[in-house]
Design an enzyme around this catalytic site. Structure first.
Site, PDB file in Angstrom:
ATOM      1  N   HIS A   1     -33.803 114.921  92.121  1.00 21.20           N
ATOM      2  CA  HIS A   1     -32.755 113.884  92.198  1.00 21.20           C
ATOM      3  C   HIS A   1     -31.958 114.032  93.492  1.00 21.20           C
ATOM      4  O   HIS A   1     -30.747 113.800  93.507  1.00 21.20           O
ATOM      5  CB  HIS A   1     -31.779 113.982  91.015  1.00 21.20           C
ATOM      6  CG  HIS A   1     -32.373 113.797  89.660  1.00 21.20           C
ATOM      7  ND1 HIS A   1     -32.559 112.570  89.077  1.00 21.20           N
ATOM      8  CD2 HIS A   1     -32.812 114.713  88.745  1.00 21.20           C
ATOM      9  CE1 HIS A   1     -33.078 112.728  87.855  1.00 21.20           C
ATOM     10  NE2 HIS A   1     -33.237 114.027  87.638  1.00 21.20           N
TER      11      HIS A   1
ATOM     12  N   GLU B   1     -35.113 110.653  94.430  1.00 26.41           N
ATOM     13  CA  GLU B   1     -35.696 110.011  93.245  1.00 26.41           C
ATOM     14  C   GLU B   1     -36.848 109.095  93.668  1.00 26.41           C
ATOM     15  O   GLU B   1     -36.802 108.452  94.710  1.00 26.41           O
ATOM     16  CB  GLU B   1     -34.616 109.251  92.481  1.00 26.41           C
ATOM     17  CG  GLU B   1     -33.583 110.207  91.897  1.00 26.41           C
ATOM     18  CD  GLU B   1     -32.557 109.526  91.011  1.00 26.41           C
ATOM     19  OE1 GLU B   1     -32.400 108.296  91.088  1.00 26.41           O
ATOM     20  OE2 GLU B   1     -31.897 110.250  90.231  1.00 26.41           O
TER      21      GLU B   1
END
Lengths: 241, 241
Positions: free
Chosen positions: A163, A198
């Site tokens: 992330h 991501e």
């Protein structure tokens, strides 16, 4: 260090904006697992606010869409034996500390490592990618439970930060993500960290690593300024560190 | 559990937008420490990308502006004795894992606890507030080093989440702050968590707690929906949990 038989697919995250759960990964799963695998053993231990049954049901959808059956480890009579007999292993995201604690307490870490070293494909996303690293020291998660050690599966010789983003709420005084990773590198100068945005992933085949996605990875090491690495084979050097 | 002599000032953060380091806290320090304290023992172990000397110099400015001398623990010949003889203790922010590891390895946890139980004032900000809690399980920091345990000073009977915000980069798929705290509460249902927005603090005098700032605190417990608590004495219930 893992043998050259290892095969890993390590995704930054499980869901891209506007898509369903692991929808962006279905074709990748098929390409990675191929025709020799028929069923995947799913490890849902990172799930906290979802039952393991519900988590397995969510994960089953994309794997079945890719042509694979999914068995959840919490349904097995003997979790260790389920690992020993797995054709492929998939480790889902959630809380990395809870995931590692559950794996360690179940005695699964050496058994998963042995299977991957023997060539069993490993798929992880988010926390499932974190635990494939030497330690969980580059997770973004809150330490809500205490694992016996931060040492993880050590299937690759570098750390992943999933992330990855350096976006920050305006005016917020807390550390940015790159501040946090730079702190890790200050106290662990020999260990590189790949920040995976991501929608991106790394694929490892033996000693070869490819980086796939729509955005550059950020690589941090020691006191060096972070460097952007475009998709392709530019992260190969991480396999020989 | 700490005795009723404890005196703590636990700040969410060190710097408000547009202000200098701890500038927002100078008057609070004077009010809290009063005329009986002349010098403060500063613990810089949360600092990672700043030398302890530079960190102590930064912290000295606001304390001197408030009328107090500052001695840094890393300058002491015997850190434990410096704690035993401190008139007041101030623990700065940075990385909570590094702070707790350093405190624990130096044998300082029981000695600091004993001093605070004897009435020595304790000031913490950010990581320094985290370590005053029962554990560091509600820190926002990356686990860049592994402390021997997540158990911390246990000077208050609840957890603090400093720098509390639920702001989130648009489109980002990682967990929000409230997701993370909710995960903590799921696995630790009996332990309440106070999310303290930047610019706020709690002050503990014996068994009395007051919450000060410009914005409500967010209180999380078990499966309950988080509740907003305005500045004042509305967090008092946390002292009897």
């Amino acid at each position: 260090m893992p043998s050259s038989n290892r095969r890993l697919l390590l995704l930054s995250n499980s869901r891209n904006a506007g898509q369903g759960y692991l929808e962006h990964a279905r074709d990748v799963f098929r390409d990675f697992l191929g025709a020799d695998v028929s069923r995947v053993l799913f490890i849902p231990y990172a799930g906290i606010r979802i039952s393991y049954d519900d988590y397995a049901a969510n994960a089953r959808t994309p794997f079945e869409a890719a042509g694979y059956g999914l068995d959840a480890i919490h349904d097995a009579d003997d979790a260790g034996r389920a690992v020993d007999e797995a054709e492929a292993i998939a480790v889902g995201g959630g809380n990395t500390f809870h995931l590692l604690k559950s794996m360690a307490e179940g005695g699964l870490l050496p058994r998963i490592r042995a299977r991957v070293e023997a060539g069993v494909p490993y798929i992880g996303w988010s926390a499932g990618s974190n635990v494939a690293c030497p330690t969980i020291c580059t997770t973004n998660d809150m330490p809500i439970v205490e694992p016996p050690s931060f040492e993880a599966l050590n299937l690759i010789p570098f750390q992943i930060n999933p992330h990855y983003t350096d976006a920050h709420p305006p005016g917020h005084q807390g550390e940015t993500r790159s501040d946090r990773i730079a702190e890790f590198c200050t106290v662990n100068p020999a260990m590189p960290v790949a920040g995976l945005p991501e929608g991106t992933w790394v694929r490892v085949e033996g000693d070869r690593l490819s980086y796939v996605g729509h955005a550059p990875a950020l690589v941090f090491r020691g006191e060096e300024a972070p460097s952007e690495v475009a998709p392709g084979d530019g992260l190969q050097f991480l396999m020989s560190t």
